[in-house]
Design a protein around this motif. Structure first.
Motif, PDB file in Angstrom:
ATOM      1  N   THR A  30       0.126   2.851  -3.398  1.00  0.00           N
ATOM      2  CA  THR A  30      -0.953   3.820  -3.182  1.00  0.00           C
ATOM      3  C   THR A  30      -0.409   5.163  -2.694  1.00  0.00           C
ATOM      4  O   THR A  30      -0.622   6.197  -3.327  1.00  0.00           O
ATOM      5  CB  THR A  30      -1.975   3.271  -2.173  1.00  0.00           C
ATOM      6  OG1 THR A  30      -2.407   1.977  -2.590  1.00  0.00           O
ATOM      7  CG2 THR A  30      -3.181   4.182  -2.073  1.00  0.00           C
ATOM      8  N   SER A  64      -4.472  -2.048  -3.826  1.00  0.00           N
ATOM      9  CA  SER A  64      -3.709  -0.812  -4.055  1.00  0.00           C
ATOM     10  C   SER A  64      -4.043  -0.210  -5.407  1.00  0.00           C
ATOM     11  O   SER A  64      -4.127   1.026  -5.556  1.00  0.00           O
ATOM     12  CB  SER A  64      -2.202  -1.087  -3.955  1.00  0.00           C
ATOM     13  OG  SER A  64      -1.711  -1.811  -5.081  1.00  0.00           O
ATOM     14  N   GLN A 123       0.830  -1.204   0.000  1.00  0.00           N
ATOM     15  CA  GLN A 123       0.000   0.000   0.000  1.00  0.00           C
ATOM     16  C   GLN A 123       0.871   1.263   0.000  1.00  0.00           C
ATOM     17  O   GLN A 123       0.562   2.256  -0.678  1.00  0.00           O
ATOM     18  CB  GLN A 123      -0.941   0.022   1.208  1.00  0.00           C
ATOM     19  CG  GLN A 123      -1.842  -1.197   1.344  1.00  0.00           C
ATOM     20  CD  GLN A 123      -2.543  -1.586   0.069  1.00  0.00           C
ATOM     21  OE1 GLN A 123      -3.095  -0.753  -0.643  1.00  0.00           O
ATOM     22  NE2 GLN A 123      -2.512  -2.876  -0.244  1.00  0.00           N
ATOM     23  N   ALA A 144      -7.421   1.482  -5.376  1.00  0.00           N
ATOM     24  CA  ALA A 144      -7.265   2.805  -4.764  1.00  0.00           C
ATOM     25  C   ALA A 144      -6.697   3.803  -5.775  1.00  0.00           C
ATOM     26  O   ALA A 144      -7.140   4.957  -5.850  1.00  0.00           O
ATOM     27  CB  ALA A 144      -6.359   2.708  -3.541  1.00  0.00           C
ATOM     28  N   ASN A 145      -5.728   3.371  -6.567  1.00  0.00           N
ATOM     29  CA  ASN A 145      -5.141   4.238  -7.583  1.00  0.00           C
ATOM     30  C   ASN A 145      -6.175   4.677  -8.608  1.00  0.00           C
ATOM     31  O   ASN A 145      -6.202   5.840  -9.026  1.00  0.00           O
ATOM     32  CB  ASN A 145      -3.998   3.512  -8.299  1.00  0.00           C
ATOM     33  CG  ASN A 145      -2.665   3.721  -7.632  1.00  0.00           C
ATOM     34  OD1 ASN A 145      -1.883   4.561  -8.033  1.00  0.00           O
ATOM     35  ND2 ASN A 145      -2.403   2.944  -6.596  1.00  0.00           N
TER      36      ASN A 145
END
Length: 257
Positions: A122, A171, A118, A174-175
């Motif tokens: 991220t 991750s 992460q 999230a991106n």
């Protein structure tokens, strides 16, 4: 395969993860288009030097530089962009390609490994975007934008793949959302951000997959083959050149079910 013509003359493109993989292939594409390149250094100095030599070989008329950058560490990211600024380089484009993808059985994934993924994938995207934009917002307006940022995400963040990559998939999800959120804010300074989500690519990272997994995944691709890194570089060049595209994540997966 015929390639589109791009003109990146008199521009600078910053590429994290640019010493290998898709990042390095993007660096070649930028150099071929006449653009100067800054890459983040590999932890192996010899690997960085080889990458710089290869970029210069792609086009001896362009400049290629490298500076250290640990994308999950804000002090390191800030220092990276300060080094660029000290060279009097005006950043026109950023391709954020740095990331990690350990494949670990779901129940063997530790908090330490999860946090590392992460932090790199991220938090790294946030830090690179933030510090790139802080410099770009002082650029003169060229067309609609003062600068363009492209995050290399993954189709894993959209349709997932396997529990062994749960932390990686999370991750990248999230991106993909971060692209949309950041686009609204960066638009206030006329800075463009989009994402490129590759599917299966013939990279060193994927070379260790068992043959049965590769065969199974290949059967799901509509055009029945994996992409070459150069094809992702061409997609990246298009996304850095397209007008009016903002806050979008484009899946480049050859069609996948």
């Amino acid at each position: 395969m015929a390639k589109a013509h791009f003109d990146f003359s008199n521009t600078w493109t910053v590429i994290t993860g640019g010493a290998s993989g898709i990042g390095l292939t993007c660096a070649f594409a930028v150099a071929h288009a006449g653009g100067n390149v800054v890459i983040s250094s590999s932890r192996k100095p010899e690997k960085t030097q080889v990458a710089l030599q290869q970029i210069q070989k792609a086009n001896s008329k362009v400049q290629a530089k490298a500076f250290p950058c640990e994308v999950g560490d804000e002090n390191s990211v800030a220092s990276f962009f300060k080094s660029i600024q000290h060279e009097n380089i005006k950043i026109n484009h950023v391709i954020h390609s740095a990331g990690i993808s350990p494949n670990t059985d779901f129940f063997d994934q530790t908090q330490a490994e999860w946090d590392q993924v992460q932090n790199t994938n991220t938090t790294g995207s946030f830090l690179v975007t933030k510090h790139a934009a802080l410099q770009m917002k002082n650029n003169p307006l060229l067309g609609d934008f003062r600068g363009r940022i492209l995050l290399i995400t993954s189709t894993n963040g959209i349709n997932s793949w396997d529990p062994v990559s749960a932390h990686y998939d999370a991750s990248k999800a999230a991106n993909n959302l971060f692209v949309r959120v950041a686009a609204e804010k960066l638009s206030e300074n006329q800075i463009c951000i989009n994402g490129l989500a590759p599917g299966w690519i013939n990279t060193e990272l994927n070379s260790t997959l068992p043959p049965d997994v590769r065969e199974k995944e290949s059967a799901k691709i509509w055009i029945k083959r994996w992409a070459e890194p150069d094809e992702m570089a061409q997609c990246a060049m298009h996304l850095l050149s397209m007008p009016y595209l903002m806050g979008q994540v484009i899946m480049a997966d050859g069609g996948y079910r």
